[in-house]
Scaffold this motif. Structure first.
Motif, mmCIF file in Angstrom:
data_model
loop_
_atom_site.group_PDB
_atom_site.id
_atom_site.type_symbol
_atom_site.label_atom_id
_atom_site.label_comp_id
_atom_site.label_asym_id
_atom_site.label_seq_id
_atom_site.Cartn_x
_atom_site.Cartn_y
_atom_site.Cartn_z
ATOM 1 N N ARG A 55 30.992 7.391 29.924
ATOM 2 C CA ARG A 55 30.124 7.733 29.280
ATOM 3 C C ARG A 55 29.947 8.218 28.551
ATOM 4 N NH1 ARG A 55 27.333 10.752 33.343
ATOM 5 N NH2 ARG A 55 25.929 12.154 32.085
ATOM 6 N N ASN B 149 27.899 1.808 33.861
ATOM 7 C CA ASN B 149 28.347 3.017 33.834
ATOM 8 C C ASN B 149 27.275 4.248 35.379
ATOM 9 O OD1 ASN B 149 31.016 3.234 32.956
ATOM 10 N ND2 ASN B 149 29.713 3.399 30.973
ATOM 11 N N ARG B 150 27.879 5.009 35.999
ATOM 12 C CA ARG B 150 26.725 5.494 36.836
ATOM 13 C C ARG B 150 26.386 6.384 35.977
ATOM 14 N NH1 ARG B 150 22.801 2.301 39.119
ATOM 15 N NH2 ARG B 150 24.125 0.530 39.726
ATOM 16 N N ASN B 151 25.233 8.316 35.731
ATOM 17 C CA ASN B 151 25.327 8.847 35.186
ATOM 18 C C ASN B 151 24.969 10.067 36.457
ATOM 19 O OD1 ASN B 151 22.411 8.844 36.069
ATOM 20 N ND2 ASN B 151 21.570 8.928 33.955
ATOM 21 N N GLU B 152 25.036 11.133 36.389
ATOM 22 C CA GLU B 152 24.673 12.098 37.199
ATOM 23 C C GLU B 152 23.252 11.912 38.318
ATOM 24 O OE1 GLU B 152 24.257 13.674 33.869
ATOM 25 O OE2 GLU B 152 25.778 14.324 33.333
ATOM 26 N N GLU B 153 22.542 11.251 37.661
ATOM 27 C CA GLU B 153 21.117 10.394 38.766
ATOM 28 C C GLU B 153 21.705 9.515 39.379
ATOM 29 O OE1 GLU B 153 19.037 11.325 34.903
ATOM 30 O OE2 GLU B 153 19.845 13.537 35.474
ATOM 31 N N GLY B 154 23.171 8.927 39.271
ATOM 32 C CA GLY B 154 22.887 7.371 39.257
ATOM 33 C C GLY B 154 22.294 6.175 38.558
#
Ligand code: NAD
Length: 283
Positions: A212, A232-237
């Motif tokens: 990210r 990718n996945r961020n902090e909130e998925g």
């Protein structure tokens, strides 16, 4: 400056409508293009990709076969399935979803797929064809990126393209395709000490790393085209790419979003390859 968006969903709709028409034409001749997808193990991301591929196939009127196997499947058993599908005249394309469990040699399995059914474009015959400019199946993700550049009318001749990532499925074939169109190509990777020194001079940047916000606004030349392959996945998925989208879009001339950019194009090019495999086998 705010970049123009390259909409992978909209472009995919056009491509898939054209595929549907050609599928109908083949069906009228008694041939239904067919894709077999093999999934081994229970990787959740792979399960989603496979579902999307099968659904896209069916939406265009093609036939699809989904085989799911436990992670404990032996290499010999998988090779047996591939051999059977090679012989199956209703299957024109075979896709083995990667990654495979550690007991299975990925290279061996890919090489076992008939080159005529290698719709992922990962077979050595396909890689060799790309390397030498001979006709063959192109890997779907880089092919989709090229279609996006074509769609915005971007002429690569004499331009500087930087590819970040050197995998066999994205980075390396991407670089070869850009080279075929007369771009001057630089490949950056994990051992490149100063990415920015290269990306700042690029007219086109293709990022395929899996990290990210790897590409920041200060690394991009104003007006450059930025294609974000990363998933990718961020902090909130939430799904996101490798590009710091909010800031890079203020500098770039064109940019792909994630989701809705390269991802749908990858599936569209798989459909195109499967259709072409069926058309070639019908000839
Ligand atoms: P990979 O792990 O095989 O390769 C990653 C590459 O990134 C390597 O070549 C490595 O050298 C390079 N790299 C790692 N860290 C780096 C750094 N700090 N700076 C520069 N380069 C670095 O991955 P892949 O299979 O090529 O996939 C890359 C990304 O693209 C992943 O996020 C993957 O999920 C995504 N992907 C998306 C699609 C799609 O349809 N959108 C298709 C395939 C892959």
């Amino acid at each position: 400056m705010t970049a123009q968006l390259i909409d992978g969903n909209a472009l995919s709709r056009q491509l898939r409508a054209a595929v549907s028409e050609r599928v109908q034409a083949l069906k009228a001749r008694g041939i239904t293009p067919g894709l077999a997808v093999l999934l081994v193990g229970d990787n959740p991301a792979s399960a989603v990709y496979v579902r999307n591929k099968v659904k896209a196939c069916e939406d265009t009127g093609m036939h699809s076969v989904l085989q799911t196997w436990p992670a404990s499947l032996s290499e010999a058993a998988l090779l047996e399935q591939v051999a059977a599908l090679n012989q199956d005249a209703s299957v024109h394309g075979i896709l083995v979803q990667l990654p495979l469990p550690p007991q299975i040699d990925t290279h061996k399995v890919i090489e076992a797929i008939s080159a005529a059914k290698d719709v992922d474009g990962f077979h050595l015959a396909s890689a060799g064809a790309l390397m030498t400019g001979a006709p063959g199946f192109l890997p779907c993700t880089p092919h989709g990126c090229m279609k996006m550049l074509e769609a915005i009318g971007f002429d690569l001749h004499g331009k500087h393209a930087v590819v970040i990532g050197r995998s066999n499925i994205v980075g390396k074939p991407m670089a070869l395709l850009l080279l075929q169109k007369n771009a001057t190509v630089t490949i950056c990777h994990s051992a490149t000490p100063d990415l920015k020194a290269f990306t700042r001079n690029a007219d086109v940047i293709v990022v395929a790393v899996g990290k990210r916000k790897l590409l920041r606004a200060d690394m991009v030349k104003p007006g450059a085209v930025v294609l974000d392959v990363g998933m990718n996945r961020n902090e909130e998925g939430k799904l996101c790419g490798d590009v710091d989208f909010a800031n890079v879009k203020e500098v770039a001339g064109w940019i792909t979003p994630v989701p809705g950019g390269v991802g749908p194009m990858t599936i569209s090019m798989l459909l195109v390859n499967t259709l072409e495999a069926a058309e070639r086998q019908a000839r």
